[in-house]
Scaffold this motif. Sequence first.
Motif, PDB file in Angstrom:
ATOM      1  N   ILE A  82      47.653  51.706  30.364  1.00 48.08           N
ATOM      2  CA  ILE A  82      47.134  51.841  31.724  1.00 48.08           C
ATOM      3  C   ILE A  82      47.203  53.311  32.101  1.00 48.08           C
ATOM      4  CG2 ILE A  82      47.410  51.162  34.131  1.00 48.08           C
ATOM      5  CD1 ILE A  82      48.993  48.724  33.110  1.00 48.08           C
ATOM      6  N   ALA A  83      46.050  53.890  32.392  1.00 48.61           N
ATOM      7  CA  ALA A  83      45.972  55.302  32.797  1.00 48.61           C
ATOM      8  C   ALA A  83      46.728  56.204  31.824  1.00 48.61           C
ATOM      9  CB  ALA A  83      46.494  55.476  34.224  1.00 48.61           C
TER      10      ALA A  83
ATOM     11  N   ARG B 145      38.819  36.410  28.332  1.00 46.49           N
ATOM     12  CA  ARG B 145      37.521  35.898  28.782  1.00 46.49           C
ATOM     13  C   ARG B 145      37.021  36.659  30.010  1.00 46.49           C
ATOM     14  NH1 ARG B 145      39.856  30.830  27.380  1.00 46.49           N
ATOM     15  NH2 ARG B 145      40.343  30.389  29.554  1.00 46.49           N
ATOM     16  N   ALA B 146      37.917  36.979  30.942  1.00 46.72           N
ATOM     17  CA  ALA B 146      37.525  37.728  32.141  1.00 46.72           C
ATOM     18  C   ALA B 146      37.040  39.122  31.770  1.00 46.72           C
ATOM     19  CB  ALA B 146      38.695  37.820  33.114  1.00 46.72           C
ATOM     20  N   ALA B 147      37.742  39.781  30.852  1.00 44.78           N
ATOM     21  CA  ALA B 147      37.324  41.121  30.415  1.00 44.78           C
ATOM     22  C   ALA B 147      35.966  41.050  29.723  1.00 44.78           C
ATOM     23  CB  ALA B 147      38.381  41.721  29.489  1.00 44.78           C
ATOM     24  N   ASP B 148      35.779  40.051  28.869  1.00 42.04           N
ATOM     25  CA  ASP B 148      34.486  39.880  28.191  1.00 42.04           C
ATOM     26  C   ASP B 148      33.364  39.640  29.202  1.00 42.04           C
ATOM     27  OD1 ASP B 148      35.710  40.194  25.725  1.00 42.04           O
ATOM     28  OD2 ASP B 148      35.682  38.051  25.230  1.00 42.04           O
ATOM     29  N   ALA B 149      33.641  38.797  30.192  1.00 40.28           N
ATOM     30  CA  ALA B 149      32.625  38.471  31.198  1.00 40.28           C
ATOM     31  C   ALA B 149      32.233  39.703  32.012  1.00 40.28           C
ATOM     32  CB  ALA B 149      33.140  37.373  32.131  1.00 40.28           C
TER      33      ALA B 149
ATOM     34  N   VAL C 117      34.262  44.747  29.975  1.00 44.93           N
ATOM     35  CA  VAL C 117      35.246  45.826  29.913  1.00 44.93           C
ATOM     36  C   VAL C 117      36.356  45.442  28.932  1.00 44.93           C
ATOM     37  CG1 VAL C 117      34.793  46.595  32.283  1.00 44.93           C
ATOM     38  CG2 VAL C 117      36.614  44.937  31.864  1.00 44.93           C
ATOM     39  N   ALA C 118      37.110  46.453  28.519  1.00 44.24           N
ATOM     40  CA  ALA C 118      38.262  46.209  27.665  1.00 44.24           C
ATOM     41  C   ALA C 118      39.396  45.607  28.488  1.00 44.24           C
ATOM     42  CB  ALA C 118      38.730  47.522  27.032  1.00 44.24           C
ATOM     43  N   ILE C 119      40.269  44.878  27.831  1.00 43.97           N
ATOM     44  CA  ILE C 119      41.433  44.297  28.514  1.00 43.97           C
ATOM     45  C   ILE C 119      42.230  45.395  29.209  1.00 43.97           C
ATOM     46  CG2 ILE C 119      43.672  43.189  28.139  1.00 43.97           C
ATOM     47  CD1 ILE C 119      42.328  41.323  26.155  1.00 43.97           C
TER      48      ILE C 119
ATOM     49  N   VAL D 217      43.203  45.310  33.131  1.00 44.14           N
ATOM     50  CA  VAL D 217      44.608  45.349  33.546  1.00 44.14           C
ATOM     51  C   VAL D 217      44.849  46.567  34.438  1.00 44.14           C
ATOM     52  CG1 VAL D 217      46.989  45.634  32.742  1.00 44.14           C
ATOM     53  CG2 VAL D 217      45.482  43.991  31.616  1.00 44.14           C
ATOM     54  N   GLY D 218      44.237  47.686  34.101  1.00 43.88           N
ATOM     55  CA  GLY D 218      44.368  48.889  34.928  1.00 43.88           C
ATOM     56  C   GLY D 218      43.838  48.668  36.330  1.00 43.88           C
TER      57      GLY D 218
END
Length: 76
Positions: free
Chosen positions: A16-17, A35-39, A42-44, A48-49
């Motif tokens: 993160i950062a 799945r949320a990152a894919d949708a 963006v990268a995980i 998360v950042g």
Amino acid sequence: MTHPPYHPPVKRSVEIAGHKTSISLEPVFWDMLRRAADAEGVAINALVGRIDEERIKAETPPGLAGAIRIWLVSRS
């Protein structure tokens, strides 16, 4: 890959950062996060950042793992 719902948390490293940290989440939450990152395309780490930026603005910020769980559940 879908994991059974009752499984101990799994610790994984994220960045993160530019700072590495580890997060412990149950596999079902790692699956949801992936799945949320894919949708969102963006990268995980990027997702998360973003969740981390939102959580630190809270009056009483939860821990990062808790914030991720809350974010995931509130979006479904």
